[in-house]
Scaffold this motif. Structure first.
Motif, PDB file in Angstrom:
ATOM      1  N   GLU A 183       0.809  -1.209   0.000  1.00  0.00           N
ATOM      2  CA  GLU A 183       0.000   0.000   0.000  1.00  0.00           C
ATOM      3  C   GLU A 183       0.851   1.272   0.000  1.00  0.00           C
ATOM      4  N   ALA A 184       1.904   1.299   0.824  1.00  0.00           N
ATOM      5  CA  ALA A 184       2.740   2.500   0.929  1.00  0.00           C
ATOM      6  C   ALA A 184       3.482   2.808  -0.371  1.00  0.00           C
ATOM      7  N   LEU A 185       3.615   1.801  -1.230  1.00  0.00           N
ATOM      8  CA  LEU A 185       4.323   1.985  -2.498  1.00  0.00           C
ATOM      9  C   LEU A 185       3.339   2.096  -3.668  1.00  0.00           C
ATOM     10  N   GLY A 186       2.089   2.407  -3.366  1.00  0.00           N
ATOM     11  CA  GLY A 186       1.105   2.580  -4.429  1.00  0.00           C
ATOM     12  C   GLY A 186       0.774   1.297  -5.174  1.00  0.00           C
ATOM     13  N   GLY A 187       0.962   0.150  -4.495  1.00  0.00           N
ATOM     14  CA  GLY A 187       0.678  -1.140  -5.116  1.00  0.00           C
ATOM     15  C   GLY A 187       1.882  -1.842  -5.704  1.00  0.00           C
ATOM     16  N   ASP A 188       3.035  -1.171  -5.725  1.00  0.00           N
ATOM     17  CA  ASP A 188       4.269  -1.821  -6.198  1.00  0.00           C
ATOM     18  C   ASP A 188       4.752  -2.832  -5.152  1.00  0.00           C
ATOM     19  N   PRO A 189       5.532  -3.836  -5.554  1.00  0.00           N
ATOM     20  CA  PRO A 189       5.979  -4.126  -6.919  1.00  0.00           C
ATOM     21  C   PRO A 189       4.901  -4.726  -7.815  1.00  0.00           C
ATOM     22  N   GLY A 190       3.805  -5.251  -7.249  1.00  0.00           N
ATOM     23  CA  GLY A 190       2.655  -5.658  -8.026  1.00  0.00           C
ATOM     24  C   GLY A 190       2.995  -6.571  -9.194  1.00  0.00           C
ATOM     25  N   LEU A 191       2.571  -6.162 -10.395  1.00  0.00           N
ATOM     26  CA  LEU A 191       2.814  -6.964 -11.593  1.00  0.00           C
ATOM     27  C   LEU A 191       4.301  -7.202 -11.849  1.00  0.00           C
ATOM     28  N   PHE A 192       5.154  -6.353 -11.280  1.00  0.00           N
ATOM     29  CA  PHE A 192       6.596  -6.439 -11.537  1.00  0.00           C
ATOM     30  C   PHE A 192       7.352  -7.100 -10.382  1.00  0.00           C
ATOM     31  N   SER A 193       6.632  -7.859  -9.542  1.00  0.00           N
ATOM     32  CA  SER A 193       7.257  -8.463  -8.359  1.00  0.00           C
ATOM     33  C   SER A 193       8.456  -9.323  -8.712  1.00  0.00           C
ATOM     34  N   HIS A 246       2.744  -0.527   6.827  1.00  0.00           N
ATOM     35  CA  HIS A 246       3.370  -1.763   6.366  1.00  0.00           C
ATOM     36  C   HIS A 246       2.337  -2.730   5.798  1.00  0.00           C
ATOM     37  N   ASP A 247       1.140  -2.251   5.481  1.00  0.00           N
ATOM     38  CA  ASP A 247       0.097  -3.115   4.944  1.00  0.00           C
ATOM     39  C   ASP A 247       0.451  -3.564   3.530  1.00  0.00           C
ATOM     40  N   ALA A 248       0.139  -4.813   3.237  1.00  0.00           N
ATOM     41  CA  ALA A 248       0.408  -5.361   1.909  1.00  0.00           C
ATOM     42  C   ALA A 248      -0.533  -6.527   1.662  1.00  0.00           C
ATOM     43  N   HIS A 249      -0.628  -6.927   0.420  1.00  0.00           N
ATOM     44  CA  HIS A 249      -1.381  -8.136   0.105  1.00  0.00           C
ATOM     45  C   HIS A 249      -0.742  -8.840  -1.078  1.00  0.00           C
ATOM     46  N   PHE A 250      -0.904 -10.142  -1.086  1.00  0.00           N
ATOM     47  CA  PHE A 250      -0.507 -10.960  -2.221  1.00  0.00           C
ATOM     48  C   PHE A 250      -1.741 -11.219  -3.087  1.00  0.00           C
ATOM     49  N   VAL A 251      -1.549 -11.196  -4.398  1.00  0.00           N
ATOM     50  CA  VAL A 251      -2.590 -11.564  -5.354  1.00  0.00           C
ATOM     51  C   VAL A 251      -2.074 -12.724  -6.198  1.00  0.00           C
ATOM     52  N   CYS A 252      -2.952 -13.675  -6.487  1.00  0.00           N
ATOM     53  CA  CYS A 252      -2.616 -14.763  -7.394  1.00  0.00           C
ATOM     54  C   CYS A 252      -3.738 -14.901  -8.417  1.00  0.00           C
TER      55      CYS A 252
END
Length: 209
Positions: free
Chosen positions: A90-100, A130-136
Motif C-alpha cells: 500500500e505505501a508503495l502505491g501497489g508496487d511491486p505488483g505486476l513487476f514483483s 506496512h500493509d500489503a497483500h498478495f494476489v494470485c
C-alpha cells in the motif's frame, strides 16, 4: 464465463491426465503440484519441456496468467495452467505488483527485492504503513484457445528483517493477518491452506474438477 453476446457459458471441466505448469519458477511449480496432486493431475513443468517464457505484457495479473497459459497450451498441445502473482504494498502505491518478479532481477535475487521493498517503505517516512497483500491469478488454457481464469488474495503486514527459510519470493517478509509468523516461517502445508494461491485454487477446483 460469457460469450461474445454476453450469455453465460458453462465452465469447461478438466479431465485427469497431463497438465503443463506454465512457470519456470521451481517454487511455484512445487506449490501448484502439491495443490493438484489429489485430483489425478500429472503436472509437467514448462521448463522440463523447454518452453520459452513469454514477455508478460498484460496490465493485470489475470491478463498475464492467460497469456502464459495460452502460449504453453499452444506449444505443448496439452492443457496448461499459469499463475501470475505478486506482492502489492500500500505505501508503495501497489508496487511491486505486476513487476514483483522483475524486482528480483535476472538472477531472481529475492533478498535484493525484499530489501528494495523495505527501502521504499522507509523512504516514505515514519508514517508509512506496512500493509500489503498478495494476489494470485490462475489461468487454465486448452490447445484450442479456451481459457478459464480465477483470482485469490490474502492481506497481511510486512516485517523486517525477513524471517524464515520456507516458501519463496517475498514470503519471509509477509505476515498474514491473524498470524504472528511469516510465510517464510510457516509449515508449507499451513501456507497452502490459506495463501492467495490456495484461494485462487479453491475457485478453480470448484469450477473445473
Amino acid at each position: 464465463m460469457t460469450d461474445q453476446f454476453g450469455q453465460e457459458q458453462a465452465i469447461r471441466k478438466l479431465a485427469p491426465g497431463k497438465l503443463v505448469i506454465a512457470s519456470h519458477n521451481p517454487g511455484k511449480v512445487r506449490e501448484i503440484a502439491a495443490l493438484l496432486g489429489r485430483y489425478g493431475i500429472e503436472p509437467i513443468s514448462a521448463a522440463s519441456l523447454d518452453l520459452p517464457e513469454p514477455e508478460e505484457t498484460g496490465t493485470t495479473f489475470i491478463a498475464n496468467a492467460e497469456l502464459k497459459a495460452m502460449q504453453a497450451a499452444d506449444l505443448s498441445g496439452l492443457p496448461a495452467l499459469a499463475d501470475d502473482s505478486g506482492l502489492c504494498v500500500e505505501a508503495l502505491g501497489g508496487d511491486p505488483g505486476l513487476f514483483s518478479a522483475r524486482w528480483a532481477g535476472p538472477t531472481k535475487d529475492f533478498g535484493m527485492a525484499m530489501q528494495a521493498v523495505w527501502d521504499g517503505i522507509e523512504a516514505k517516512g515514519p508514517d508509512a504503513g506496512h500493509d500489503a497483500h498478495f494476489v494470485c491469478a490462475l489461468a487454465l488454457a486448452w490447445p484450442d484457445g479456451h481459457v478459464e481464469a480465477f483470482e485469490g488474495r490474502i492481506d497481511g503486514t510486512l516485517v523486517w528483517p525477513p524471517r524464515g527459510d520456507q516458501g519463496f519470493g517475498y514470503d519471509a517478509m509477509f505476515v498474514p493477518h491473524g498470524h504472528d509468523i511469516s510465510f517464510g516461517e510457516m509449515d508449507p502445508d499451513a501456507k497452502h491452506a490459506m495463501s492467495h494461491r490456495a484461494k485462487a485454487f479453491e475457485k478453480l477446483v470448484a469450477a473445473v474438477f
